[in-house]
Design a protein around this motif. Structure first.
Motif, PDB file in Angstrom:
ATOM      1  N   ALA A  95       0.836  -1.204   0.000  1.00  0.00           N
ATOM      2  CA  ALA A  95       0.000   0.000   0.000  1.00  0.00           C
ATOM      3  C   ALA A  95       0.874   1.259   0.000  1.00  0.00           C
ATOM      4  N   ALA A  96       1.981   1.207   0.709  1.00  0.00           N
ATOM      5  CA  ALA A  96       2.888   2.360   0.748  1.00  0.00           C
ATOM      6  C   ALA A  96       3.538   2.592  -0.610  1.00  0.00           C
ATOM      7  N   THR A  97       3.974   1.530  -1.272  1.00  0.00           N
ATOM      8  CA  THR A  97       4.592   1.707  -2.591  1.00  0.00           C
ATOM      9  C   THR A  97       3.554   2.182  -3.610  1.00  0.00           C
ATOM     10  N   THR A  98       2.332   1.694  -3.502  1.00  0.00           N
ATOM     11  CA  THR A  98       1.259   2.152  -4.389  1.00  0.00           C
ATOM     12  C   THR A  98       0.987   3.638  -4.166  1.00  0.00           C
ATOM     13  N   ALA A  99       0.948   4.050  -2.909  1.00  0.00           N
ATOM     14  CA  ALA A  99       0.706   5.465  -2.601  1.00  0.00           C
ATOM     15  C   ALA A  99       1.816   6.349  -3.170  1.00  0.00           C
ATOM     16  N   LEU A 100       3.056   5.896  -3.076  1.00  0.00           N
ATOM     17  CA  LEU A 100       4.154   6.677  -3.657  1.00  0.00           C
ATOM     18  C   LEU A 100       4.025   6.763  -5.167  1.00  0.00           C
ATOM     19  N   ARG A 101       3.654   5.677  -5.812  1.00  0.00           N
ATOM     20  CA  ARG A 101       3.458   5.704  -7.268  1.00  0.00           C
ATOM     21  C   ARG A 101       2.340   6.684  -7.635  1.00  0.00           C
TER      22      ARG A 101
END
Length: 135
Positions: A95-101
Protein backbone atom coordinates in the motif's frame (compact mmCIF):
# COMPACT_ATOMS: atom_id res chain seq x y z
CA UNK A 1 16.73 6.61 16.15
CA UNK A 2 19.79 6.82 13.94
CA UNK A 3 22.01 3.80 13.59
CA UNK A 4 25.49 3.89 12.13
CA UNK A 5 25.97 0.94 9.81
CA UNK A 6 29.17 -0.30 8.17
CA UNK A 7 27.45 -0.60 4.78
CA UNK A 8 26.25 2.96 4.57
CA UNK A 9 26.44 6.34 6.17
CA UNK A 10 23.21 6.12 8.14
CA UNK A 11 20.24 3.81 8.30
CA UNK A 12 16.93 4.65 9.89
CA UNK A 13 17.03 8.41 9.39
CA UNK A 14 14.38 9.47 11.88
CA UNK A 15 12.54 6.14 11.87
CA UNK A 16 11.78 4.16 14.98
CA UNK A 17 12.09 0.39 14.45
CA UNK A 18 8.87 -1.51 14.98
CA UNK A 19 8.89 -4.43 17.37
CA UNK A 20 7.08 -7.59 16.35
CA UNK A 21 4.08 -8.34 18.54
CA UNK A 22 4.92 -10.80 21.30
CA UNK A 23 2.53 -13.43 19.90
CA UNK A 24 4.43 -13.74 16.60
CA UNK A 25 6.89 -16.66 16.58
CA UNK A 26 10.48 -16.43 15.38
CA UNK A 27 11.08 -16.78 11.65
CA UNK A 28 11.64 -20.38 10.55
CA UNK A 29 15.12 -19.84 9.11
CA UNK A 30 17.65 -22.41 7.98
CA UNK A 31 21.13 -22.54 9.49
CA UNK A 32 22.52 -21.98 5.99
CA UNK A 33 20.79 -20.32 3.08
CA UNK A 34 20.48 -22.11 -0.25
CA UNK A 35 23.38 -21.37 -2.65
CA UNK A 36 23.75 -17.70 -3.63
CA UNK A 37 20.94 -16.38 -1.37
CA UNK A 38 23.26 -14.79 1.19
CA UNK A 39 25.47 -13.31 -1.54
CA UNK A 40 22.47 -11.86 -3.41
CA UNK A 41 20.96 -10.50 -0.20
CA UNK A 42 24.31 -8.90 0.68
CA UNK A 43 24.52 -7.38 -2.82
CA UNK A 44 21.00 -5.96 -2.46
CA UNK A 45 21.86 -4.46 0.94
CA UNK A 46 25.11 -2.99 -0.38
CA UNK A 47 23.31 -1.43 -3.36
CA UNK A 48 20.58 0.03 -1.13
CA UNK A 49 23.15 1.57 1.21
CA UNK A 50 25.22 2.93 -1.69
CA UNK A 51 22.09 4.55 -3.13
CA UNK A 52 21.11 6.03 0.24
CA UNK A 53 24.63 7.44 0.62
CA UNK A 54 24.64 9.31 -2.71
CA UNK A 55 21.07 10.42 -3.31
CA UNK A 56 19.75 13.79 -2.20
CA UNK A 57 16.08 14.75 -1.86
CA UNK A 58 16.25 16.56 -5.21
CA UNK A 59 18.30 13.84 -6.91
CA UNK A 60 15.49 11.42 -7.77
CA UNK A 61 14.08 10.82 -11.25
CA UNK A 62 10.81 9.03 -11.97
CA UNK A 63 12.74 6.07 -13.38
CA UNK A 64 14.94 5.83 -10.27
CA UNK A 65 11.92 5.94 -7.96
CA UNK A 66 10.21 3.22 -10.04
CA UNK A 67 13.32 1.03 -9.81
CA UNK A 68 13.50 1.43 -6.03
CA UNK A 69 9.77 0.74 -5.62
CA UNK A 70 10.15 -2.38 -7.78
CA UNK A 71 13.01 -3.56 -5.56
CA UNK A 72 11.04 -2.88 -2.38
CA UNK A 73 8.02 -4.78 -3.69
CA UNK A 74 10.09 -7.72 -4.93
CA UNK A 75 12.06 -8.07 -1.69
CA UNK A 76 8.89 -7.64 0.38
CA UNK A 77 7.18 -10.44 -1.56
CA UNK A 78 10.22 -12.70 -1.14
CA UNK A 79 10.31 -12.15 2.63
CA UNK A 80 6.54 -12.43 2.95
CA UNK A 81 6.78 -15.92 1.44
CA UNK A 82 8.82 -17.10 4.46
CA UNK A 83 5.72 -17.71 6.57
CA UNK A 84 2.24 -16.27 7.23
CA UNK A 85 3.31 -14.11 10.22
CA UNK A 86 6.03 -12.53 8.06
CA UNK A 87 3.43 -11.82 5.39
CA UNK A 88 1.16 -10.14 7.95
CA UNK A 89 4.00 -7.96 9.26
CA UNK A 90 4.97 -6.90 5.74
CA UNK A 91 1.37 -6.44 4.50
CA UNK A 92 1.36 -2.59 4.73
CA UNK A 93 4.33 -2.18 2.39
CA UNK A 94 2.51 -2.71 -0.95
CA UNK A 95 0.00 0.00 0.00
CA UNK A 96 2.89 2.36 0.75
CA UNK A 97 4.59 1.71 -2.59
CA UNK A 98 1.26 2.15 -4.39
CA UNK A 99 0.71 5.47 -2.60
CA UNK A 100 4.15 6.68 -3.66
CA UNK A 101 3.46 5.70 -7.27
CA UNK A 102 0.18 7.63 -7.14
CA UNK A 103 2.03 10.70 -5.89
CA UNK A 104 4.23 10.50 -8.99
CA UNK A 105 1.21 11.07 -11.21
CA UNK A 106 0.80 14.50 -12.79
CA UNK A 107 -1.14 17.09 -10.77
CA UNK A 108 -3.40 17.97 -13.71
CA UNK A 109 -4.82 16.17 -16.75
CA UNK A 110 -2.70 18.35 -19.08
CA UNK A 111 0.62 17.48 -17.47
CA UNK A 112 2.81 14.73 -18.87
CA UNK A 113 2.45 11.30 -17.32
CA UNK A 114 5.33 9.63 -15.53
CA UNK A 115 7.21 7.40 -17.97
CA UNK A 116 6.91 3.65 -17.44
CA UNK A 117 9.76 1.74 -15.81
CA UNK A 118 12.85 1.47 -17.99
CA UNK A 119 12.66 -2.29 -18.32
CA UNK A 120 10.32 -5.11 -17.52
CA UNK A 121 11.59 -7.23 -14.67
CA UNK A 122 11.02 -10.92 -14.39
CA UNK A 123 8.23 -12.02 -12.12
CA UNK A 124 9.05 -13.04 -8.58
CA UNK A 125 9.83 -16.72 -8.31
CA UNK A 126 9.41 -18.55 -5.06
CA UNK A 127 12.64 -20.49 -5.16
CA UNK A 128 13.35 -24.12 -5.77
CA UNK A 129 9.77 -25.33 -6.24
CA UNK A 130 8.48 -23.74 -3.05
CA UNK A 131 4.92 -22.52 -2.99
CA UNK A 132 4.13 -19.00 -1.82
CA UNK A 133 2.78 -18.75 1.70
CA UNK A 134 -0.84 -17.92 2.15
CA UNK A 135 -1.35 -15.45 4.94
Amino acid sequence: MTTEHPRGRVLGRGFQPLAAPADIPALPLADRAVPSVEELADTAAEAACALADVVTPSGWSAAAVEDVLDAIETLTAALAAVDPPAARLLAPIPAATTALRQRMQPPSPTAEAVPPPRRRRRSLGHGHGAQPSQG
